[in-house]
Write a protein that holds these residues in place. Sequence first.
Motif, PDB file in Angstrom:
ATOM      1  N   TYR A   1       0.780  -1.170   0.058  1.00  0.00           N
ATOM      2  CA  TYR A   1      -0.081  -0.048   0.004  1.00  0.00           C
ATOM      3  C   TYR A   1       0.939   1.317   0.158  1.00  0.00           C
ATOM      4  O   TYR A   1       1.926   1.318   0.709  1.00  0.00           O
ATOM      5  CB  TYR A   1      -0.827   0.039   1.193  1.00  0.00           C
ATOM      6  CG  TYR A   1      -1.876  -1.176   1.519  1.00  0.00           C
ATOM      7  CD1 TYR A   1      -3.030  -1.275   0.881  1.00  0.00           C
ATOM      8  CD2 TYR A   1      -1.170  -2.122   2.231  1.00  0.00           C
ATOM      9  CE1 TYR A   1      -3.813  -2.222   1.214  1.00  0.00           C
ATOM     10  CE2 TYR A   1      -1.954  -3.213   2.364  1.00  0.00           C
ATOM     11  CZ  TYR A   1      -3.092  -3.424   1.810  1.00  0.00           C
ATOM     12  OH  TYR A   1      -3.982  -4.601   2.317  1.00  0.00           O
ATOM     13  N   ILE A   2       0.359   2.288  -0.434  1.00  0.00           N
ATOM     14  CA  ILE A   2       0.936   3.637  -0.575  1.00  0.00           C
ATOM     15  C   ILE A   2       0.441   4.112   0.755  1.00  0.00           C
ATOM     16  O   ILE A   2      -0.635   4.143   1.160  1.00  0.00           O
ATOM     17  CB  ILE A   2       0.721   4.565  -1.794  1.00  0.00           C
ATOM     18  CG1 ILE A   2       1.161   4.063  -3.020  1.00  0.00           C
ATOM     19  CG2 ILE A   2       1.200   5.934  -1.490  1.00  0.00           C
ATOM     20  CD1 ILE A   2       0.376   4.685  -4.325  1.00  0.00           C
ATOM     21  N   ASP A   3       1.475   4.497   1.500  1.00  0.00           N
ATOM     22  CA  ASP A   3       1.186   4.715   3.015  1.00  0.00           C
ATOM     23  C   ASP A   3       0.930   6.525   3.082  1.00  0.00           C
ATOM     24  O   ASP A   3       2.063   7.118   2.901  1.00  0.00           O
ATOM     25  CB  ASP A   3       2.302   4.416   4.014  1.00  0.00           C
ATOM     26  CG  ASP A   3       2.030   4.962   5.379  1.00  0.00           C
ATOM     27  OD1 ASP A   3       0.802   4.946   5.642  1.00  0.00           O
ATOM     28  OD2 ASP A   3       3.012   5.034   6.036  1.00  0.00           O
ATOM     29  N   LEU A   4      -0.384   6.762   3.618  1.00  0.00           N
ATOM     30  CA  LEU A   4      -0.446   8.077   3.597  1.00  0.00           C
ATOM     31  C   LEU A   4      -0.483   8.491   5.193  1.00  0.00           C
ATOM     32  O   LEU A   4      -1.312   9.394   5.699  1.00  0.00           O
ATOM     33  CB  LEU A   4      -1.583   8.477   2.987  1.00  0.00           C
ATOM     34  CG  LEU A   4      -1.670   8.620   1.455  1.00  0.00           C
ATOM     35  CD1 LEU A   4      -2.848   9.035   0.724  1.00  0.00           C
ATOM     36  CD2 LEU A   4      -0.472   9.722   1.015  1.00  0.00           C
ATOM     37  N   ILE A   5      -0.095   7.584   6.115  1.00  0.00           N
ATOM     38  CA  ILE A   5      -0.406   7.866   7.556  1.00  0.00           C
ATOM     39  C   ILE A   5       1.253   8.172   7.912  1.00  0.00           C
ATOM     40  O   ILE A   5       1.364   9.125   8.953  1.00  0.00           O
ATOM     41  CB  ILE A   5      -0.959   6.528   8.399  1.00  0.00           C
ATOM     42  CG1 ILE A   5      -2.269   6.243   7.918  1.00  0.00           C
ATOM     43  CG2 ILE A   5      -0.813   6.820   9.745  1.00  0.00           C
ATOM     44  CD1 ILE A   5      -2.820   5.033   8.544  1.00  0.00           C
TER      45      ILE A   5
END
Length: 430
Positions: free
Chosen positions: A53-57
């Motif tokens: 997953y592309i991490d946006l956290i």
Amino acid sequence: MIKKSEKAFQEAVNYIPGGVNSPVRAFKSVGGTPRFIKRAKGAYLTDEDNTKYIDLIGSWGPMILGHAFEPVENAVRKAIKSSFSFGAPTVKEVEMAKLICDLVPSVEMVRMVNSGTEATMSAIRLARAYTGKNKIIKFEGCYHGHGDAFLISAGSGALSLGVPDSPGITPSTLGDTLTAPYNDLDAVKRLLETHKGEVAALIIEPVVGNMGCVLPKEGYLQGLRDLCTKEGVVFIFDEVMTGFRLALGGAQERFGITPDLTTMGKIIGGGMPVGAYGGKKEIMQMVAPSGPMYQAGTLSGNPIAMSAGMAMLKHLKKHPEIYAQLDETGAFIAEGLRKSVKELGLNYTVNQIGSMYSLFFTSEHVVDFKTAKTADIPAFSKYFHQMLNRGVYLAPSQFESLFLSTKIDKRIANKILRASHYSLTSLVEE
């Protein structure tokens, strides 16, 4: 076939309350089963089922340079060779303190702690000790950790779970905690007039990250600074999220505002558990053993965390162009989202500053707790899972800011925008 994350969660609920060690992770506000992460590198997370997953956290903020950043990894490996913890002073603590005082405009002295919550709790106690007053002012929807006073009109996980106030808070704590709407200067004026001479501190997220990303109105922070100066109130910036992220000197550098105390966390450990509070020398010298305000921590100034944090901060200091890059990426994604929702006729709101942003599922201009709560949570939940299925890992709550790292370049940013457009389109077509 049952997925490994599902199996892990089924086992976890038998031994950990709700199956997680921090509530938002449970996916309760969005539904479904949380993904159990086994590794991360750069801009990507990989779960137990080997899905990327592309991490946006970004571990809720600290991974500004991406996951497993090599200089930080190397610093940790080197430090570990000398043991994990001593319970005694180290030169690294002094080096870290000097670096923070050099970088953060308002900080003349600093005390290391182990978490952002510990930092904010200590800063409030220090303000009370310094002023001899008992009451504090906080803002609706702002979250400063799980200290008793901070769970009154809290944001973040408390808001996501639909229980903004927690049981277990005493009447005396309620009586000493005054709340005001964010971005409403007149409300603060009224509180200070009503409780004249009783308020020890005002604590605020200068840019809110815990009811989604919410920006201060023009002149608002300076107005608070002026009121606190006039009334003898200790002005505290909670920069656990914004510190070293919005600028090298945090939000206070970006907005040109000098608080009396600043709380920090996350990024100053390079991802390791750590926090700090600091500010004016005359206030900080109240802290034991210099003064009577007691605060202690066995693992405070842990040499592994100090090593990781120094590697992170020194890299940011050496490469100030990072902030222009993050601003550019944030603005690019925000503009792409606005264009997408407009094309689809959804009229949603996008808030963004630097590498923090939120897509609010409401047509309201989100400026405070009240407007944030107008968001369509069922719609966000559907969007969240659509994005997850397209390989983008969002915060599992409408009421959390998203965070970008330097590893999210234009190519990855375009992937995020394409995934978002398709996910929003699927909502429109339902």
